[in-house]
Design an enzyme around this catalytic site. Structure first.
Site, PDB file in Angstrom:
ATOM      1  N   HIS A  81       4.472  -7.342  -7.246  1.00 20.72           N
ATOM      2  CA  HIS A  81       4.869  -7.167  -5.841  1.00 20.72           C
ATOM      3  C   HIS A  81       5.882  -8.266  -5.485  1.00 20.72           C
ATOM      4  CE1 HIS A  81       4.711  -7.136  -1.476  1.00 20.72           C
ATOM      5  NE2 HIS A  81       4.225  -5.904  -1.568  1.00 20.72           N
ATOM      6  N   GLU A  85      10.062  -0.667  -3.588  1.00 20.88           N
ATOM      7  CA  GLU A  85       9.910  -1.351  -2.304  1.00 20.88           C
ATOM      8  C   GLU A  85      11.103  -2.283  -2.073  1.00 20.88           C
ATOM      9  OE1 GLU A  85       5.492  -1.580  -1.055  1.00 20.88           O
ATOM     10  OE2 GLU A  85       5.884  -3.269  -2.367  1.00 20.88           O
TER      11      GLU A  85
HETATM   12  P1  PGA Z   1       4.760  -2.855   4.701  1.00 21.08           P
HETATM   13  O1  PGA Z   1       4.425  -3.507   3.270  1.00 21.08           O
HETATM   14  O2  PGA Z   1       4.246  -1.450   4.686  1.00 21.08           O
HETATM   15  O3  PGA Z   1       4.044  -3.754   5.698  1.00 21.08           O
HETATM   16  O4  PGA Z   1       6.244  -2.905   4.871  1.00 21.08           O
HETATM   17  C1  PGA Z   1       4.533  -2.755   2.085  1.00 21.08           C
HETATM   18  C2  PGA Z   1       4.165  -3.619   0.918  1.00 21.08           C
HETATM   19  O5  PGA Z   1       4.482  -4.822   0.915  1.00 21.08           O
HETATM   20  O6  PGA Z   1       3.548  -3.132  -0.056  1.00 21.08           O
END
Ligand code: PGA
Length: 250
Positions: free
Chosen positions: A94, A164
């Site tokens: 992540h 992401e």
């Molecule tokens: P968010 O985070 O939905 O708050 O943007 C997503 C993540 O970091 O997995």
């Protein structure tokens, strides 16, 4: 199990929070099927969540694992331990781990291997920064993250990739859904052509997903689901997103 919507609770939760979350979730969830849902709580609550979901087919996972399975590694948790607690998947790489804990691509590749050895589904998180996005480097950054993260990996029976964009996480900003779709298609093509022994089950989108915008993402063919942070902390909101998913993807 076909994991498609994952709640990433990050550093949030308590026994009381966990219980209330399920009460709220079941007030708003309209479907019988729970098999596509996953929750990644802080590791210390994995067992509590496994107990709370014992009557329901919701997968529990960790937010991270160590690069080794055992040894002198104070404070760490291995993939075999996560699997031993009946969890089914783990997030790996992540952007918050890459940024705040200096996690390298080599470590991420080791973690993917560890997860695979313990039969945990690895959810490899990749994404470009704001600056890289502005410089039109998104494709090359993602390709490099995939190539390095999967370097040296043997056969992987089930891999999930979460795209992401770092600038979309927790910001309320997102790429356009058709842009996400073409990026997901590119991710699928890269894995298929460069890693024939890796079975990529799904590419999820993550970054400011909520019940207002979820339908626009789930309408895209190459978006298989979502990894959800902030909006997943509210059981009712997560249920609304799951209802939308079911409407559009079943
Ligand atoms: P968010 O985070 O939905 O708050 O943007 C997503 C993540 O970091 O997995």
């Amino acid at each position: 199990m076909s994991l498609r919507l994952i709640a990433n609770w990050k550093l949030n939760g308590s026994k009381e929070f966990n219980q209330k979350w399920f009460r709220d979730f079941f007030k708003s969830y309209k479907v019988d099927d729970l098999s596509f849902l996953g929750i990644a709580p802080p590791s210390i609550y994995i067992n509590h969540l496994i107990q709370l979901t014992s009557d329901h087919n919701i997968a529990i996972g960790s937010q991270n694992i160590d690069i080794f399975s055992s040894g002198a590694r104070t404070g760490e948790i291995s993939s075999s331990m996560v699997s031993d607690m009946s969890a089914e998947f783990t997030l790996i790489g992540h952007s918050e781990r890459r940024e705040f804990f200096n996690e390298s691509d080599d470590e991420i590749a080791s973690k993917i291997n560890e997860a695979n050895k313990s039969s945990l589904i690895p959810v490899l998180c990749i994404g470009e920064s704001d600056q890289e996005n502005l410089n039109n480097q998104t494709h090359s950054v993602l390709q490099a993250q995939i190539n390095k993260g999967l370097k040296g990996c043997e056969t992987i029976n089930s891999l999930i990739i979460a795209y992401e964009p770092i600038w979309a996480i927790g910001s309320g900003k997102t790429p356009k859904s058709n842009e996400i779709n073409s990026i997901h298609q590119m991710i699928k093509d890269v894995v298929q052509s460069s890693f024939p022994k890796v079975s990529l089950k799904a590419v999820l989108y993550g970054g400011s997903v909520n019940s207002e915008n979820a339908a626009s993402f789930f309408s895209e063919d190459a978006v298989d689901g979502a990894l959800i942070g902030g909006a997943s902390l509210n059981g009712e909101e997560f249920a609304l997103i799951a209802n939308i998913y079911k409407d559009l993807k079943s």
